[in-house]
Design a protein around this motif. Structure first.
Motif, PDB file in Angstrom:
ATOM      1  N   ASP A 139       0.849  -1.612   0.221  1.00 15.65           N
ATOM      2  CA  ASP A 139      -0.374  -0.168   0.216  1.00 15.65           C
ATOM      3  C   ASP A 139       1.360   1.093   0.180  1.00 15.65           C
ATOM      4  O   ASP A 139       1.978   1.050   0.613  1.00 15.65           O
ATOM      5  N   PHE A 140      -0.064   2.118  -0.569  1.00 15.61           N
ATOM      6  CA  PHE A 140       1.199   3.952  -0.625  1.00 15.61           C
ATOM      7  C   PHE A 140       0.375   4.823   0.373  1.00 15.61           C
ATOM      8  O   PHE A 140      -0.625   4.557   0.121  1.00 15.61           O
ATOM      9  N   SER A 141       1.262   5.505   0.846  1.00 13.03           N
ATOM     10  CA  SER A 141      -0.032   7.135   1.378  1.00 13.03           C
ATOM     11  C   SER A 141       0.344   7.852   0.341  1.00 13.03           C
ATOM     12  O   SER A 141       0.120   7.383  -1.110  1.00 13.03           O
ATOM     13  N   HIS A 142      -0.808   9.016   0.422  1.00  8.89           N
ATOM     14  CA  HIS A 142      -0.838   9.688   0.080  1.00  8.89           C
ATOM     15  C   HIS A 142       0.293  10.605  -1.055  1.00  8.89           C
ATOM     16  O   HIS A 142       1.224  10.313  -0.277  1.00  8.89           O
ATOM     17  N   SER A 143       0.068  11.242  -2.516  1.00 13.48           N
ATOM     18  CA  SER A 143       1.632  11.678  -2.865  1.00 13.48           C
ATOM     19  C   SER A 143       2.373  12.338  -2.174  1.00 13.48           C
ATOM     20  O   SER A 143       1.223  13.592  -1.576  1.00 13.48           O
ATOM     21  N   PHE A 144       3.140  12.814  -1.997  1.00  7.20           N
ATOM     22  CA  PHE A 144       3.381  13.737  -1.034  1.00  7.20           C
ATOM     23  C   PHE A 144       4.621  15.174  -2.486  1.00  7.20           C
ATOM     24  O   PHE A 144       5.211  15.252  -2.307  1.00  7.20           O
ATOM     25  N   TYR A 145       5.097  14.130  -3.435  1.00  2.00           N
ATOM     26  CA  TYR A 145       5.775  15.160  -4.118  1.00  2.00           C
ATOM     27  C   TYR A 145       5.947  14.099  -5.967  1.00  2.00           C
ATOM     28  O   TYR A 145       5.197  13.072  -6.446  1.00  2.00           O
ATOM     29  N   GLU A 146       5.465  15.610  -6.832  1.00  2.00           N
ATOM     30  CA  GLU A 146       4.937  15.102  -8.474  1.00  2.00           C
ATOM     31  C   GLU A 146       6.042  15.337  -9.589  1.00  2.00           C
ATOM     32  O   GLU A 146       6.554  16.257  -9.337  1.00  2.00           O
ATOM     33  N   THR A 147       6.407  14.244  -9.815  1.00  2.00           N
ATOM     34  CA  THR A 147       7.216  14.520 -11.205  1.00  2.00           C
ATOM     35  C   THR A 147       7.069  14.258 -12.098  1.00  2.00           C
ATOM     36  O   THR A 147       5.729  13.374 -12.203  1.00  2.00           O
TER      37      THR A 147
END
Length: 395
Positions: A139-147
């Motif tokens: 599972d993953f958390s919410h996104s904290f950086y977009e690239t």
């Protein structure tokens, strides 16, 4: 009714009815109060404070293992072995808010993902892109950086640049179109004017006059239309006016294409999009989203264990291009250039395949909701924005 009967039943029917109603009312009241208390207890149990207390109590029972993968500027180690970077800063803020004890444990990328999937670690922390393939096992958390993904190439030297110019397919095509157009225009004017126009066709021999016609067409294409009165025939003058608009647009188009060819085109060795990577030797990091992207598009590529290994191979000329996360390769190249390394490596201005970084969690992790809440709050803070500015100078 007799006195004896009244003594046996001292209460009347009406009194008994009133007592029953009072009993039922008290019963309903007690039921309502108990239901309300139960609801309040349930609400309190689901409140953020209670959830945080639950997470804290669970955390007090054990020390969390935070699996990391070195990925500057998100996860780094200083000379004393202390972990730093954007992802580390984010986790430190979350752990402090939730009062979570933890320790770091370093892994290679592929092994880190597997360790989270096998619940050998509690948290995976690095520059981990959220993908459907990874979501199947963790599972993953919410996104904290977009690239996004980017292409890196090595700029050519003077000789390579000259060689690239004279062998560039786009440039050769343009030159071919250019001379073909000049020959057609010169041929038309030769047919119309060579018998009557001694000014434009002064040579006596036919081959010399044909050369004059080609030169006329070449000048027409490069310099624009001549004055129409320089031509003797009416058809020649009308043709001059008609070609005036076409030539202006043609020259502008040729200029734009040449400018593009001599800038990005030459630097990138004819790489104009990810599809052009099929024709060159390409590299990507093992188990990365870059490698997965190339595999999905049937692009054969070499795999490297680390980003520095990949950049070194490109700098030595072993490969023609690499694909990597834009933020990571830009940071690596920027830091290396400050030390006089990777001087000829450039990130091309092509953006594709958006990437979202998240914190990796074991499936059904009890920390997911609390981590997401604190993550979203910290993303809105000035401390986070200032950290992005410090590392990338673009946020």
């Amino acid at each position: 009714m007799s006195n004896k009967t009244l003594k046996l039943f001292p209460l009347s029917i009406r009194s008994i009815s009133r007592l029953l109603k009072l009993f039922l009312a008290l019963t309903y009241l007690c039921y309502g109060i108990s239901s309300s208390l139960a609801a309040q207890e349930q609400t309190a149990a689901n409140s953020p404070q209670t959830m945080q207390a639950t997470v804290t109590n669970e955390a007090n029972k054990k020390e969390l293992i935070i699996g990391t993968y070195l990925c500057p500027p998100f996860v780094m180690q200083d000379q004393f072995g202390e972990y730093t970077g954007l992802s580390v800063l984010l986790w430190q803020q979350i752990a402090e808010k939730l009062q979570l004890p933890y320790r770091f444990q370093n892994y290679p990328l592929k092994e880190l993902l597997q360790a989270v999937a096998n619940k050998e670690v509690d948290i995976g922390l690095s520059c981990l892109s959220i993908t459907p393939e990874r979501e199947e096992i963790i599972d993953f958390s919410h996104s904290f950086y977009e690239t996004h993904l980017a292409i890196v190439v090595k700029s050519a030297g003077y000789f390579d640049t000259f060689k690239s110019i004279i062998t560039n397919r786009h440039l050769l095509t343009i030159i071919g179109i250019f001379f073909t157009a000049a020959a057609l225009v010169g041929g038309l004017y030769y047919l119309l004017e060579h018998r009557v126009n001694d000014k434009l066709y002064s040579m006596r021999s036919r081959p010399a006059q044909l050369i004059e016609g080609f030169i006329l067409g070449l000048l027409f294409i490069t310099k624009g239309p001549f004055n129409y009165y320089e031509f003797k025939t009416l058809t020649g003058r009308v043709l001059t006016v008609c070609l005036a608009v076409f030539t202006t647009l043609f020259i502008a188009s040729i200029t734009a294409v040449l400018a593009s060819t001599f800038t990005v085109g030459l630097i990138s060795n004819d790489i104009k999009s990810p599809h052009d990577l099929v024709n060159v030797s390409t590299g990507a990091k093992t188990a990365s989203t870059s490698s997965q992207f190339l595999t999905r598009h049937s692009i054969v590529h070499r795999q490297y264990d680390t980003v520095p290994d990949m950049l070194d191979a490109l700098d030595r000329g072993e490969i023609d291009a690499i694909v990597g996360d834009d933020a990571i390769v830009k940071y690596r190249i920027k830091m290396a250039k400050e030390k006089g390394k990777y001087e000829k490596l450039n990130v091309l201005p092509y953006q594709f395949e958006k990437q979202n970084y998240g914190i990796a969690l074991t499936e059904k992790s009890p920390y997911e909701e609390s981590i997401n809440r604190e993550l979203l709050q910290f993303r809105q803070s000035n401390e986070w924005r200032n950290s992005l500015l410090e590392y990338f100078k673009i946020k």
